[in-house]
Scaffold this active site. Structure first.
Site, PDB file in Angstrom:
ATOM      1  N   GLN B 124       0.865  -1.189   0.000  1.00 20.24           N
ATOM      2  CA  GLN B 124       0.000   0.000   0.000  1.00 20.24           C
ATOM      3  C   GLN B 124       0.893   1.228   0.000  1.00 20.24           C
ATOM      4  O   GLN B 124       2.015   1.203   0.502  1.00 20.24           O
ATOM      5  CB  GLN B 124      -0.993  -0.011   1.159  1.00 20.24           C
ATOM      6  CG  GLN B 124      -0.405  -0.094   2.550  1.00 20.24           C
ATOM      7  CD  GLN B 124       0.012   1.237   3.113  1.00 20.24           C
ATOM      8  OE1 GLN B 124      -0.098   2.255   2.452  1.00 20.24           O
ATOM      9  NE2 GLN B 124       0.521   1.216   4.330  1.00 20.24           N
ATOM     10  N   SER B 159       3.991  -0.335   3.301  1.00 15.39           N
ATOM     11  CA  SER B 159       4.273  -1.630   3.918  1.00 15.39           C
ATOM     12  C   SER B 159       4.404  -2.714   2.849  1.00 15.39           C
ATOM     13  O   SER B 159       3.725  -2.682   1.832  1.00 15.39           O
ATOM     14  CB  SER B 159       3.190  -2.009   4.937  1.00 15.39           C
ATOM     15  OG  SER B 159       1.935  -2.054   4.336  1.00 15.39           O
ATOM     16  N   GLU B 238     -10.746  -0.921   6.077  1.00 10.81           N
ATOM     17  CA  GLU B 238      -9.492  -1.183   6.765  1.00 10.81           C
ATOM     18  C   GLU B 238      -9.682  -1.082   8.268  1.00 10.81           C
ATOM     19  O   GLU B 238      -9.193  -1.886   9.041  1.00 10.81           O
ATOM     20  CB  GLU B 238      -8.433  -0.159   6.305  1.00 10.81           C
ATOM     21  CG  GLU B 238      -7.060  -0.359   6.920  1.00 10.81           C
ATOM     22  CD  GLU B 238      -6.072   0.743   6.530  1.00 10.81           C
ATOM     23  OE1 GLU B 238      -6.506   1.789   6.010  1.00 10.81           O
ATOM     24  OE2 GLU B 238      -4.875   0.556   6.759  1.00 10.81           O
ATOM     25  N   ASN B 350      -4.984   6.964  16.509  1.00 11.97           N
ATOM     26  CA  ASN B 350      -6.122   6.883  17.417  1.00 11.97           C
ATOM     27  C   ASN B 350      -6.651   8.267  17.801  1.00 11.97           C
ATOM     28  O   ASN B 350      -7.825   8.401  18.150  1.00 11.97           O
ATOM     29  CB  ASN B 350      -5.750   6.065  18.654  1.00 11.97           C
ATOM     30  CG  ASN B 350      -5.720   4.580  18.332  1.00 11.97           C
ATOM     31  OD1 ASN B 350      -5.792   4.190  17.168  1.00 11.97           O
ATOM     32  ND2 ASN B 350      -5.632   3.750  19.355  1.00 11.97           N
ATOM     33  N   GLU B 351      -5.795   9.271  17.726  1.00 13.12           N
ATOM     34  CA  GLU B 351      -6.314  10.633  17.959  1.00 13.12           C
ATOM     35  C   GLU B 351      -7.326  10.984  16.888  1.00 13.12           C
ATOM     36  O   GLU B 351      -8.392  11.532  17.177  1.00 13.12           O
ATOM     37  CB  GLU B 351      -5.173  11.668  17.908  1.00 13.12           C
ATOM     38  CG  GLU B 351      -4.260  11.652  19.112  1.00 13.12           C
ATOM     39  CD  GLU B 351      -3.264  10.528  19.055  1.00 13.12           C
ATOM     40  OE1 GLU B 351      -2.663  10.317  17.983  1.00 13.12           O
ATOM     41  OE2 GLU B 351      -3.098   9.805  20.056  1.00 13.12           O
TER      42      GLU B 351
END
Lengths: 336, 366, 336, 366
Positions: B124, B159, B238, B350-351
């Site tokens: 990706q 990745s 995702e 996560n923010e």
């Protein structure tokens, strides 16, 4: 009551900091196993705790504490605590200890291995842990030791399992030396945490996303503020423990100072410092984002050091279990 | 409401369990080494031979048309069996859903069967150096060329790219911010790939440099300029079901509880909490699967799953580090810990997820 | 596998919600001891779990779960769980139970007292807890019971210590009823948490400080997002536990479903729901600021309910200790 | 660096401990009831008779010129002895430091001795309905009148105001935001006081309505218009040493450890952590006292103390609630829990404190 480092103690740390800034930059962590050791030896670092009769300065652990914090701040490789703190307790008669010419590593009771044992001249190997009791230890010369590397997170603090053919029994009690080593390691962790916080703050000021420096976002601010709080309140526990380690021994000049439970104070210091460093490491990674994971960024050395030192001489959970047991015994008296 | 598996679901589980028991290899080297990459590709091909590499795909593309619940069962068995990580992850769980939803039938036929067999392995390529969390700030561009496009610019945090054969990502064809981005697949052979070593010293990611790489129009998914919408749909998948199935965390939780069995009760207590949280994630996912099957949109609620599993994974591995102390490096837990540390960062930090939850689920003001 | 409430189950909850919206507004919590009870009785709420032969609907616990959540959402006073859930298990033969004419309260094993016992006609008193074993229970009529009020946080769920002169032994096993009560209480806690979250979101949207709605600040957003996550992942544990409570009993129509450890599933539900409600309460207070503490604001009723129900039928720590013990036993099989 | 108390400090501790052992009353009713308020006032007068109500003040105002370390020792002994809460808190720990730093000698002589004896009890009056956390948004005003000022407007969250005799706060005399605020003391007799009941049903706070209350110039502290700077200095002392001395938390931690002694180890572990944290707060405060004695400015670092003690206090009381379950209401822990819940909110919410730490200690951008 004067709970602050003296000008002498701070000046010593300043000297060590200057040496490390010049001779142990982050680039040295990639290329050298023992950066800055000779320079530190030259300023007397390894003789701080060595008795005067063995050419040392005969200082107390607390005198060396800010300097030890600097070795954590710089992520200094090598068996620092073992040579500078443990050896003066256990091997004060070994020649040239004060000059830094002899390096010492240690396998603590219950420890998995000795740090940087391949760089050591002497290795202290404790008897297997017998929960609280001092099982004694032996000293092993480097040439008599067989080392088996243990994989771990920290490329600059490599552990080895130690087996040996010949050894000499130690005639000094292990426990005080281990307590001092634990406190010294806690001081290094404070240094690691402070550096991680500084680096994270610097990155948060410069890195921009969504049109603003990420350090202007409340989530980033509050996370780093939490690290600052954790470090600020862990450090005094470490300083107290350094005093407690020495104050537990009566002093001729003063009345005997009451330290109800040195071991409890030492465990409090190590648990708090380890958790502060762990929090600082998490915050540093979250602040840096994916780049924090790369080998290219120096950050990784401090992350690894936070993890390796958190586990050294007992992890936070182990130390808190000891505190819990001590409190269950019912003695809630405090030092001071 | 009921929680009982059907006869067919139980049979499917038995078949998968049996096949895995007979085929799961010894732990191969890391997929971020050349030999490990090949070993993982071989494993994907073996999985494909049993039509187990992409069970939920239609049969014509190499799957077996499994239901969502069956896919979840497959994942539980897969990770419980200690099977290897999925080198085809990016393709099967990110690109394939996009091709299913937005690709042409020709594109699906051209790419999905090979993906199922790991003939091609996909990287990706979302992030760029100045567009990490802020994807709309992308500047890599695709310029019109005869019958296709030429790609210019730089991608990072790609990745699998160190060894993969193909990649996919967004390239700017016009406009600013969310507008004018185009979803492009590309072969990696003409792209300059600079592997980036991670904490473990291995190149889990790479930087990609595009200097006019040509791709034909058939490598564009959907309409040019429509890439943001298409990518967001993929990002939603995702974050939702497909990125991190519960099976992975259930297996970790079981191992953690075993590791903590004789530990200090304060640590065992934390292990118990993790184990229950892994169950909560599983049950929540069964509910989500039910909603998807019923045709509901999951939308921003998938951000809740991302926050939950990534923090659970980190708590589990952090606890294992505490339990193992200096011996962690002699076990797979250390690698798992380093991997788990990335959880709160990738696929939208996560923010960002918490902000999405607050604004788009709870309705708090921007 | 169809892990979602059926239209019937949701319709029942809708009915209860409508009744409570009309007859148990926040103002009623200040002035009435049993708001909406007659209306709930009229729609059959207290007969949901009562067997058909005793004029009930003979439904399963899971059928009533969304409706029970509504009673938490509305902060409905009175011994709701005890009358609607415990009584059908333990006292199915008592006349008029289904009609809501008989109210029941319960002193669970190890519990401090019975909720709203002064409003109950019958009080089930469990034998002192014998850790895991079912010590049995007795039924006491209101007139034979002496009640001593226990101070507590919740003005609408008052506990009383119960002593008595006469009692009748119960001939049914206590454990299944207590498991159902624990799950039903967990469902109420989910309702309480959801309401606390809604109220906090509404306040954060309207209250302005520093020139903007406080809900636009990241710290407020992320705190409320954490509550949403906690509630979203606690709820399925509660729903699963409700199914497990019934599925543990073989069903003639189906094969026996394997529930490896009902008690573990119940404890997981109660611990998670209690902690989610506690988090919601903390977040609600922090969002509202000082006004959240006032008697004038209705918020206090939901805060108190979060605390009182968290402690009812065992607190989170107690339930997690049970889970820990179950896991230490080595059976890690899951339901489903 | 050393941590040993001097002979004088140890003698002082012995004296305080001895006096308290002989005089601490049975737990009086809440100070938010009329009879409890009087009982607490009587206790303050008794403390004052032994010159123990404000040990750090100069002798001429009713103190005994104790050092900061001695004051910390006093606080440790005070809370360990289970002595009552301080009804004079607002005056002694908030107003008095302001008078010492910014008042005139006449003001100090006029108010401090009576404050030490609790002849007057002071309410603080910072907040307003539309200025909770955002103090600069204050709109209550003071208008020039002959030889003094007339006060108009509304204050809220005025602690102790239900029964106190006097109050102090900021009133706008000109300008906007931080400018033009004036620090004023006022008698409560001409103010309309509406008590506000708290979770426990008692009026720990009140709303104050000013409709032209006259105060002479002698009731203004410092220059008119200089109130913000003066109040911030007081707020800094509020957040720092004087608001919550370690003694309170040490006493709570000791009781918590005793409560948890036979508890589940997972809970006992949390109690041990709290106990150590209380020690950390104590040691940190010894260090702060040393810095203040050496003439250093503590400044925004005091925000760290506020965050730490308020969350420690809440963790301790929350754990006690878990340990006690449904029996919490039969102990003083429930009231303590309700009080601790306010900790992260008052004296500047912890969100504001964290922002201050980030911006003013760490130097992150606004």
């Amino acid at each position: 009551m004067d709970f602050a480092f003296t000008p002498d103690q701070l000046a010593l740390a300043e000297t060590v900091r200057d040496v490390l800034t010049e001779h142990c930059p982050a680039s040295a962590l990639r290329s050298e196993r023992l950066p800055a050791w000779d320079r530190l030896a030259a300023v007397g670092f390894f003789g701080l705790l060595v008795p005067p009769e063995a050419d040392g300065l005969g200082l107390c652990l607390v005198d060396a504490l800010p300097a030890l914090e600097e070795t954590g701040r710089a992520c200094l490789p090598g068996p620092v605590v073992e040579t500078a703190v443990v050896a003066p307790y256990l091997l004060p008669g070994v020649p040239k200890l004060a000059s830094g010419a002899v390096r010492v590593s240690v396998v603590p009771p219950g420890g998995a291995g000795a740090p940087d044992a391949d760089l050591a001249d002497l290795i202290v190997v404790a008897a297997p842990s017998t929960r609280g009791r001092d099982g004694g230890a032996v000293v092993v010369g480097r040439e008599a030791a067989r080392l088996r590397p243990l994989p771990g997170p920290d490329p600059c603090r490599r552990l080895s399992e130690v087996t040996y053919t010949e050894s000499t029994p130690l005639d000094r009690p292990l426990a005080p030396a281990l307590r001092a080593a634990t406190v010294a390691t806690a001081a290094q962790l404070i240094g690691v945490a402070r550096r991680l916080l500084e680096v994270s703050v610097a990155y948060a000021r410069s890195r921009r996303q969504f049109g603003a420096p990420i350090g202007s976002f409340q989530a980033v601010k509050h996370r780093l503020a939490d690290v600052a709080v954790a470090v600020a309140f862990a450090a005094p526990l470490v300083h107290r423990a350094a005093l407690a380690v020495e104050a537990a021994v009566p002093d001729a000049g003063l009345e005997v100072r009451a330290v109800p439970d040195v071991g409890r104070d030492v465990s409090a210091a190590k648990a708090a410092a380890g958790e502060a460093a762990d929090l600082a490491a998490r915050a540093a990674l979250q602040t840096h984002g994916a780049i924090g994971y790369t080998e290219e960024l120096d950050l990784r050395f401090w992350l690894a050091r936070a993890w390796s030192l958190s586990a050294a001489y007992g992890g936070a959970a182990e130390h808190r279990a000891r505190i819990r047991e001590a409190l269950a015994g019912g003695d809630l008296r405090r030092y001071p | 409401m009921d929680l009982d598996f059907t006869r067919a679901e139980r049979d499917f589980r038995a078949e998968v369990r049996d096949w895995l028991a007979r085929h799961v290899p010894e732990r191969p080297p890391s997929m971020d080494t050349p030999e490990g990459f090949e070993a993982h590709r071989a494993w994907e091909a073996l999985l494909a031979s049993a039509r187990l590499s992409a069970v939920s795909w239609p049969e014509e593309y190499g799957g077996r048309g499994a239901s969502l619940v069956e896919w979840l069962i497959f994942e539980e068995e897969y990770w419980a069996a200690g099977a290897p990580g999925r080198v085809s992850q990016n393709g099967i769980f990110l690109l394939a859903p996009t091709l299913m939803a937005f690709g042409t039938e020709e594109q699906r036929r051209a790419w999905l069967p090979g993906m199922a067999r790991a003939d091609q392995v996909w990287a990706q390529a979302w992030s760029e150096p100045e567009a990490g969390s802020d994807l709309a700030a992308l500047t890599s561009r695709a310029e019109r060329a005869d019958g296709g496009w030429r790609l210019y610019g730089q991608k990072t945090w790609s990745s699998r790219a160190a060894y993969a054969s193909h990649g996919f990502g967004l390239f700017r064809t016009s406009g600013a911010r969310h507008k004018g981005l185009t979803y492009v697949m590309f072969p990696l052979e003409d792209v300059a790939v600079r592997p980036v070593a991670q904490l473990d010293g291995l190149p889990g990611f790479a930087e990609l440099f595009f200097d006019g790489v040509y791709v034909p129009d058939t490598m564009v998914i959907g309409e040019p300029g429509d890439g943001w919408r298409i990518a967001m749909a993929a990002t939603s998948s995702e974050r939702g079901l497909t990125l991190r199935s519960p099976g992975r965390f259930l297996a970790t939780a079981d191992r953690l509880v075993a590791l903590a069995r004789d530990a200090d009760p304060a640590l065992a207590d934390r292990a118990a909490r993790c184990w229950i949280d892994a169950e909560a994630y599983r049950l929540h996912t069964f509910h989500t699967a039910r909603r998807i099957t019923a045709g509901e949109e999951i939308g921003p609620a998938s951000s809740m799953g991302k926050v939950f599993w990534s923090e659970l994974d980190l708590r589990m591995h952090g606890l294992a580090m505490e339990l193992l102390g200096e011996r962690a490096g002699t076990t797979p837990w250390l690698d798992g810990f380093l991997f788990a540390l990335a959880g709160p960062i990738y696929a939208g930090t996560n923010e960002i997820q918490r902000t999405i939850i607050a604004e788009r689920v709870l309705g708090l003001p921007r």
